[in-house]
Design a protein around this motif. Structure first.
Motif, PDB file in Angstrom:
ATOM      1  N   ARG A  62       4.599 -12.523 -14.102  1.00 59.12           N
ATOM      2  CA  ARG A  62       5.064 -11.248 -13.547  1.00 59.12           C
ATOM      3  C   ARG A  62       4.288 -10.898 -12.284  1.00 59.12           C
ATOM      4  N   ASP A  63       4.976 -10.265 -11.371  1.00 61.85           N
ATOM      5  CA  ASP A  63       4.379  -9.824 -10.122  1.00 61.85           C
ATOM      6  C   ASP A  63       3.926  -8.369 -10.282  1.00 61.85           C
ATOM      7  N   PRO A  64       2.610  -8.122 -10.450  1.00 65.48           N
ATOM      8  CA  PRO A  64       2.149  -6.752 -10.670  1.00 65.48           C
ATOM      9  C   PRO A  64       2.279  -5.859  -9.440  1.00 65.48           C
ATOM     10  N   PHE A  65       2.601  -6.440  -8.303  1.00 66.13           N
ATOM     11  CA  PHE A  65       2.710  -5.679  -7.058  1.00 66.13           C
ATOM     12  C   PHE A  65       4.153  -5.638  -6.546  1.00 66.13           C
ATOM     13  N   ALA A  66       5.089  -5.950  -7.422  1.00 71.15           N
ATOM     14  CA  ALA A  66       6.501  -6.009  -7.030  1.00 71.15           C
ATOM     15  C   ALA A  66       6.983  -4.650  -6.532  1.00 71.15           C
ATOM     16  N   GLU A  67       7.742  -4.694  -5.476  1.00 63.98           N
ATOM     17  CA  GLU A  67       8.392  -3.505  -4.929  1.00 63.98           C
ATOM     18  C   GLU A  67       9.828  -3.520  -5.447  1.00 63.98           C
ATOM     19  N   PRO A  68      10.250  -2.494  -6.179  1.00 60.86           N
ATOM     20  CA  PRO A  68      11.616  -2.475  -6.717  1.00 60.86           C
ATOM     21  C   PRO A  68      12.661  -2.690  -5.619  1.00 60.86           C
ATOM     22  N   GLY A  69      13.571  -3.602  -5.894  1.00 60.27           N
ATOM     23  CA  GLY A  69      14.669  -3.861  -4.967  1.00 60.27           C
ATOM     24  C   GLY A  69      14.338  -4.777  -3.809  1.00 60.27           C
ATOM     25  N   SER A  73      12.489 -13.714  -0.300  1.00 62.87           N
ATOM     26  CA  SER A  73      12.325 -13.990   1.122  1.00 62.87           C
ATOM     27  C   SER A  73      11.256 -15.046   1.362  1.00 62.87           C
ATOM     28  N   LEU A  74      11.483 -15.884   2.353  1.00 63.85           N
ATOM     29  CA  LEU A  74      10.501 -16.891   2.752  1.00 63.85           C
ATOM     30  C   LEU A  74       9.636 -16.375   3.900  1.00 63.85           C
ATOM     31  N   SER A  75       9.266 -15.130   3.874  1.00 61.43           N
ATOM     32  CA  SER A  75       8.515 -14.498   4.951  1.00 61.43           C
ATOM     33  C   SER A  75       7.097 -14.160   4.496  1.00 61.43           C
ATOM     34  N   CYS A  76       6.321 -13.609   5.411  1.00 60.30           N
ATOM     35  CA  CYS A  76       5.007 -13.087   5.055  1.00 60.30           C
ATOM     36  C   CYS A  76       5.214 -11.797   4.268  1.00 60.30           C
ATOM     37  N   ARG A  77       4.266 -11.487   3.423  1.00 61.13           N
ATOM     38  CA  ARG A  77       4.351 -10.293   2.600  1.00 61.13           C
ATOM     39  C   ARG A  77       3.233  -9.332   2.966  1.00 61.13           C
ATOM     40  N   LEU A  78       3.545  -8.066   2.974  1.00 57.55           N
ATOM     41  CA  LEU A  78       2.537  -7.037   3.186  1.00 57.55           C
ATOM     42  C   LEU A  78       2.348  -6.259   1.892  1.00 57.55           C
ATOM     43  N   TYR A  79       1.103  -5.973   1.574  1.00 59.56           N
ATOM     44  CA  TYR A  79       0.757  -5.197   0.395  1.00 59.56           C
ATOM     45  C   TYR A  79       0.278  -3.819   0.813  1.00 59.56           C
ATOM     46  N   ARG A  80       0.636  -2.823   0.020  1.00 65.03           N
ATOM     47  CA  ARG A  80       0.129  -1.479   0.245  1.00 65.03           C
ATOM     48  C   ARG A  80      -1.249  -1.391  -0.402  1.00 65.03           C
ATOM     49  N   ALA A  88      -2.879  -9.265   1.651  1.00 67.53           N
ATOM     50  CA  ALA A  88      -3.215  -9.565   0.258  1.00 67.53           C
ATOM     51  C   ALA A  88      -3.631  -8.254  -0.407  1.00 67.53           C
ATOM     52  N   PRO A  89      -3.464  -8.160  -1.725  1.00 65.49           N
ATOM     53  CA  PRO A  89      -3.907  -6.948  -2.412  1.00 65.49           C
ATOM     54  C   PRO A  89      -5.423  -6.778  -2.270  1.00 65.49           C
ATOM     55  N   GLY A  90      -5.858  -5.538  -2.368  1.00 63.01           N
ATOM     56  CA  GLY A  90      -7.289  -5.262  -2.343  1.00 63.01           C
ATOM     57  C   GLY A  90      -7.958  -5.725  -3.628  1.00 63.01           C
ATOM     58  N   LEU A  91      -9.256  -5.903  -3.559  1.00 60.64           N
ATOM     59  CA  LEU A  91     -10.023  -6.381  -4.706  1.00 60.64           C
ATOM     60  C   LEU A  91      -9.879  -5.446  -5.903  1.00 60.64           C
ATOM     61  N   ASP A  92      -9.949  -4.148  -5.681  1.00 63.53           N
ATOM     62  CA  ASP A  92      -9.817  -3.196  -6.781  1.00 63.53           C
ATOM     63  C   ASP A  92      -8.416  -3.251  -7.385  1.00 63.53           C
ATOM     64  N   GLN A  93      -7.397  -3.425  -6.559  1.00 70.28           N
ATOM     65  CA  GLN A  93      -6.026  -3.546  -7.059  1.00 70.28           C
ATOM     66  C   GLN A  93      -5.881  -4.775  -7.956  1.00 70.28           C
ATOM     67  N   LEU A  94      -6.509  -5.864  -7.556  1.00 74.91           N
ATOM     68  CA  LEU A  94      -6.457  -7.090  -8.357  1.00 74.91           C
ATOM     69  C   LEU A  94      -7.196  -6.912  -9.678  1.00 74.91           C
ATOM     70  N   ARG A  95      -8.369  -6.287  -9.639  1.00 76.14           N
ATOM     71  CA  ARG A  95      -9.113  -6.040 -10.882  1.00 76.14           C
ATOM     72  C   ARG A  95      -8.274  -5.203 -11.843  1.00 76.14           C
ATOM     73  N   GLN A  96      -7.630  -4.162 -11.334  1.00 74.69           N
ATOM     74  CA  GLN A  96      -6.797  -3.304 -12.182  1.00 74.69           C
ATOM     75  C   GLN A  96      -5.640  -4.084 -12.798  1.00 74.69           C
ATOM     76  N   ALA A  97      -4.987  -4.919 -11.998  1.00 75.79           N
ATOM     77  CA  ALA A  97      -3.859  -5.713 -12.496  1.00 75.79           C
ATOM     78  C   ALA A  97      -4.321  -6.689 -13.578  1.00 75.79           C
ATOM     79  N   LEU A  98      -5.456  -7.334 -13.360  1.00 71.75           N
ATOM     80  CA  LEU A  98      -5.981  -8.281 -14.347  1.00 71.75           C
ATOM     81  C   LEU A  98      -6.372  -7.577 -15.639  1.00 71.75           C
TER      82      LEU A  98
END
Length: 108
Positions: A62-69, A73-80, A88-98
């Motif tokens: 599962r993609d914990p950072f998925a944006e609904p809808g 895409s084969l493009s670069c991705r931006l994370y909020r 890339a997601p921030g370190l704190d965001q990754l810790r929370q997801a894990l």
């Protein structure tokens, strides 16, 4: 727990995402968790994986950072992130997801 970093060839943010993931895994006591990278070759594969840009991080499929809808895409991705848009997601965001996934696994 299974973690995959999905990327397109020569993604400039794949290494950053993997480094932050390794650090977050170490800081959450999950340093023995396997981290693999998979290169997405074409649009059909992007759609199969639900790949919405590179890098995409999957935790137990599962993609914990998925944006609904968001379309595949084969493009670069931006994370909020708290610091603004980033490759890339921030370190704190990754810790929370894990932690969220680890906690849900423990409850079973």
């Amino acid at each position: 727990m299974e973690i995959k970093v999905l990327t397109v060839p020569d993604c400039p943010n794949q290494q950053l995402a993997a480094e932050r993931l390794r650090q977050a895994l170490a800081e959450t006591g999950l340093s023995t968790t396997d981290l693999t990278t998979h290169v997405i070759a074409d649009q059909a594969e992007a759609e199969r994986y639900g790949f919405t840009g590179s890098p995409t991080i999957l935790i137990d499929g599962r993609d914990p950072f998925a944006e609904p809808g968001a379309p595949s895409s084969l493009s670069c991705r931006l994370y909020r992130t708290p610091d603004g848009p980033a490759g890339a997601p921030g370190l704190d965001q990754l810790r929370q997801a894990l932690r969220a996934v680890a906690d849900s696994d423990t409850e079973l």
